[in-house]
Design a protein around this motif. Structure first.
Motif, PDB file in Angstrom:
ATOM      1  N   ASP A 106       0.857  -1.184   0.000  1.00  0.00           N
ATOM      2  CA  ASP A 106       0.000   0.000   0.000  1.00  0.00           C
ATOM      3  C   ASP A 106       0.896   1.238   0.000  1.00  0.00           C
ATOM      4  O   ASP A 106       2.124   1.148   0.118  1.00  0.00           O
ATOM      5  N   ARG A 107       0.290   2.387  -0.139  1.00  0.00           N
ATOM      6  CA  ARG A 107       1.069   3.617  -0.299  1.00  0.00           C
ATOM      7  C   ARG A 107       1.837   3.992   0.959  1.00  0.00           C
ATOM      8  O   ARG A 107       2.954   4.518   0.890  1.00  0.00           O
ATOM      9  N   GLN A 108       1.251   3.730   2.101  1.00  0.00           N
ATOM     10  CA  GLN A 108       1.932   4.067   3.343  1.00  0.00           C
ATOM     11  C   GLN A 108       3.240   3.282   3.486  1.00  0.00           C
ATOM     12  O   GLN A 108       4.240   3.807   3.979  1.00  0.00           O
ATOM     13  N   LEU A 109       3.209   2.042   3.063  1.00  0.00           N
ATOM     14  CA  LEU A 109       4.418   1.217   3.092  1.00  0.00           C
ATOM     15  C   LEU A 109       5.520   1.857   2.253  1.00  0.00           C
ATOM     16  O   LEU A 109       6.700   1.851   2.636  1.00  0.00           O
ATOM     17  N   ALA A 123      -6.302  -0.040   3.138  1.00  0.00           N
ATOM     18  CA  ALA A 123      -5.571   1.221   3.169  1.00  0.00           C
ATOM     19  C   ALA A 123      -6.467   2.398   2.804  1.00  0.00           C
ATOM     20  O   ALA A 123      -6.406   3.464   3.429  1.00  0.00           O
ATOM     21  N   VAL A 124      -7.302   2.205   1.796  1.00  0.00           N
ATOM     22  CA  VAL A 124      -8.189   3.293   1.364  1.00  0.00           C
ATOM     23  C   VAL A 124      -9.196   3.630   2.460  1.00  0.00           C
ATOM     24  O   VAL A 124      -9.492   4.804   2.712  1.00  0.00           O
ATOM     25  N   SER A 125      -9.716   2.611   3.150  1.00  0.00           N
ATOM     26  CA  SER A 125     -10.749   2.824   4.156  1.00  0.00           C
ATOM     27  C   SER A 125     -10.214   3.435   5.445  1.00  0.00           C
ATOM     28  O   SER A 125     -10.878   4.266   6.064  1.00  0.00           O
ATOM     29  N   ASN A 126      -9.020   3.012   5.847  1.00  0.00           N
ATOM     30  CA  ASN A 126      -8.567   3.285   7.214  1.00  0.00           C
ATOM     31  C   ASN A 126      -7.613   4.457   7.380  1.00  0.00           C
ATOM     32  O   ASN A 126      -7.244   4.776   8.507  1.00  0.00           O
ATOM     33  N   ILE A 160     -13.592   2.980  -2.289  1.00  0.00           N
ATOM     34  CA  ILE A 160     -13.292   4.198  -3.057  1.00  0.00           C
ATOM     35  C   ILE A 160     -14.555   5.034  -3.229  1.00  0.00           C
ATOM     36  O   ILE A 160     -14.528   6.265  -3.084  1.00  0.00           O
ATOM     37  N   GLU A 161     -15.674   4.369  -3.521  1.00  0.00           N
ATOM     38  CA  GLU A 161     -16.946   5.096  -3.666  1.00  0.00           C
ATOM     39  C   GLU A 161     -17.311   5.819  -2.372  1.00  0.00           C
ATOM     40  O   GLU A 161     -17.729   6.994  -2.382  1.00  0.00           O
ATOM     41  N   ASN A 163      -2.430  -6.854  -3.756  1.00  0.00           N
ATOM     42  CA  ASN A 163      -3.752  -7.471  -3.832  1.00  0.00           C
ATOM     43  C   ASN A 163      -4.808  -6.471  -3.383  1.00  0.00           C
ATOM     44  O   ASN A 163      -4.529  -5.561  -2.596  1.00  0.00           O
ATOM     45  N   PRO A 164      -6.029  -6.606  -3.915  1.00  0.00           N
ATOM     46  CA  PRO A 164      -7.088  -5.651  -3.593  1.00  0.00           C
ATOM     47  C   PRO A 164      -7.413  -5.574  -2.108  1.00  0.00           C
ATOM     48  O   PRO A 164      -7.848  -4.528  -1.621  1.00  0.00           O
ATOM     49  N   LYS A 165      -7.228  -6.657  -1.375  1.00  0.00           N
ATOM     50  CA  LYS A 165      -7.563  -6.666   0.047  1.00  0.00           C
ATOM     51  C   LYS A 165      -6.741  -5.640   0.817  1.00  0.00           C
ATOM     52  O   LYS A 165      -7.277  -4.881   1.631  1.00  0.00           O
ATOM     53  N   SER A 166      -5.448  -5.583   0.557  1.00  0.00           N
ATOM     54  CA  SER A 166      -4.607  -4.615   1.259  1.00  0.00           C
ATOM     55  C   SER A 166      -4.919  -3.193   0.825  1.00  0.00           C
ATOM     56  O   SER A 166      -4.926  -2.259   1.642  1.00  0.00           O
ATOM     57  N   PHE A 167      -5.215  -3.000  -0.471  1.00  0.00           N
ATOM     58  CA  PHE A 167      -5.582  -1.668  -0.944  1.00  0.00           C
ATOM     59  C   PHE A 167      -6.901  -1.202  -0.337  1.00  0.00           C
ATOM     60  O   PHE A 167      -7.045  -0.033   0.036  1.00  0.00           O
ATOM     61  N   ALA A 168      -7.870  -2.110  -0.237  1.00  0.00           N
ATOM     62  CA  ALA A 168      -9.165  -1.747   0.337  1.00  0.00           C
ATOM     63  C   ALA A 168      -8.999  -1.287   1.777  1.00  0.00           C
ATOM     64  O   ALA A 168      -9.593  -0.289   2.210  1.00  0.00           O
TER      65      ALA A 168
END
Length: 383
Positions: free
Chosen positions: A22-25, A53-56, A373-374, A46-51
């Motif tokens: 993710d971006r923070q990493l 990161a985006v949410s939290n 994202i939405e 993978n989408p799970k880690s991105f999801a």
């Protein structure tokens, strides 16, 4: 670092990649630290880690807001976010890619899991992703489904690096290897270079043991105390099938790279398609948390580990060279025993179910990511 088993694993011919991005990493410097202190030489997203990161956290907020103002759709915002992270990660790993001669230093991104049964659209998305990211050391992840194999062959023929994912059965691994070979042969026939094309075949592990163990537990519930020998055989198989399956696949890998067809390509500069062990976090707490590391070390392999397993491996992995080849005959017998009357586990059925479940398990976090994202876009949109 001198005592870190991961560095010893590298000496034995296996690369350790991390299964998380993710971006923070990236922005925190933690990724570079993992490279230096943990010896990781590649990464899969993978989408799970991105999801998550985006949410939290707010690290993606400004780009999401810019996407909203630019009139981008949710999918366009998603791609702008993930492409930037993949490019930045590729740049961080570029020195490893160069130093290894294009063997390591790769970053993987997957096409939409909703395309797993659509050959043509998978090819189109793989092309688009590869061109948009525009990095030599990016892998496009394509699933090893019946529809995915021709897409893999086509992508390779076009010079796209491919990480073939969702491989469970030995047969599906063999299919993926020959798809790579056919793609290279097509390029050679067209007079195009092949020396800079790379591929890995991602062979999944822990999910196999989980499913087989569940079937064994169901059988154990049905048998009585008068069948102690049968019970003992069933219990002996628990936690053994995934590693046996991987060891048998590795023997097929050796046969393929020693084949006349691949040797002819190697003379043209072809790279070996390495076997990658995936799904390597142990799901059963009764099993060692590094069992899928310890038992599968060998030349021309990759093991992709989630962060927790990397730390466990650095702390207490018990490594030795070429363990992937130990007791290969026993591994074959383990797989053959599944169909015997006192075991009654249908290998082909288990593997087919795992592919279907795997597609679903990839699709759910992908859909969750799009929803995140939405939701974030709605939070950032002025009323």
């Amino acid at each position: 670092m001198a005592n870190n088993p991961i560095f010893k694993i590298k000496e034995y011919g296996q690369s350790i990649w991390m299964d998380y991005l993710d971006r923070q990493l990236i922005e925190s410097g933690e990724l570079k630290n993992k490279i230096e202190t943990r010896g990781i030489s590649g990464i899969t997203s993978n989408p799970k880690s991105f999801a998550k990161a985006v949410s939290n956290n707010r690290v993606y907020d400004s780009d999401i807001e810019a996407g909203i103002k630019g009139g981008k759709s949710t999918s366009e915002i998603y791609e702008s976010l993930i492409f930037e992270d993949i490019r930045n990660a590729c740049d961080i790993f570029r020195p490893i890619y160069d130093e290894s001669g294009g063997t390591d230093g790769f970053v993987s991104i997957e096409v939409s899991p909703h395309l797993a049964r659509d050959t043509q659209r998978t090819v189109e998305e793989a092309r688009r992703f590869f061109r948009a990211i525009d990095r030599d050391n990016v892998f496009i992840k394509i699933p090893g489904t019946k529809e995915g194999f021709p897409a893999i062959e086509q992508a390779i023929s076009e010079g796209i690096n491919v990480n073939i994912t969702l491989l469970f059965s030995v047969e599906s691994y063999v299919e993926s290897a020959w798809a790579y070979v056919r793609g290279l042969e097509a390029r050679v026939a067209a007079g195009k270079p092949i020396e800079n094309i790379a591929s890995v075949a991602s062979f999944f592990l822990s999910r196999i043991d989980t499913k087989v163990d569940n079937r064994i537990d169901e059988r154990l519930k049905r048998i009585g105390t008068e069948e102690l020998n049968e019970e003992a055989r069933l219990r002996e198989l628990k936690g053994k099938v995934a590693i046996a399956n991987a060891k048998v696949a590795y023997q097929r890998f050796k046969e393929i790279i020693e084949s006349d067809r691949f040797k002819a390509l190697a003379e043209q500069g072809a790279n070996i398609q390495r076997v990658l062990w995936a799904s390597t976090s142990t799901k059963n707490p009764d099993y060692s948390d590094v069992m899928y590391v310890n038992e599968l070390i060998g030349p021309n392999t990759v093991n992709t580990l989630p962060p927790d397993t990397i730390e466990a491996c650095a702390d207490h992995a018990d490594v030795a060279p070429n363990r992937v080849e130990t007791e290969a005959d026993k591994a074959q017998k383990t797989l053959e025993s599944l169909g015997e009357p006192d075991i009654q586990i249908d290998y082909d059925q288990v593997m087919a179910e795992l592919v279907e479940e795997g597609i679903e398990k990839f699709a759910k976090p992908f859909d969750s990511l799009m929803k995140s994202i939405e939701e974030k876009a709605e939070q950032l949109t002025p009323v």
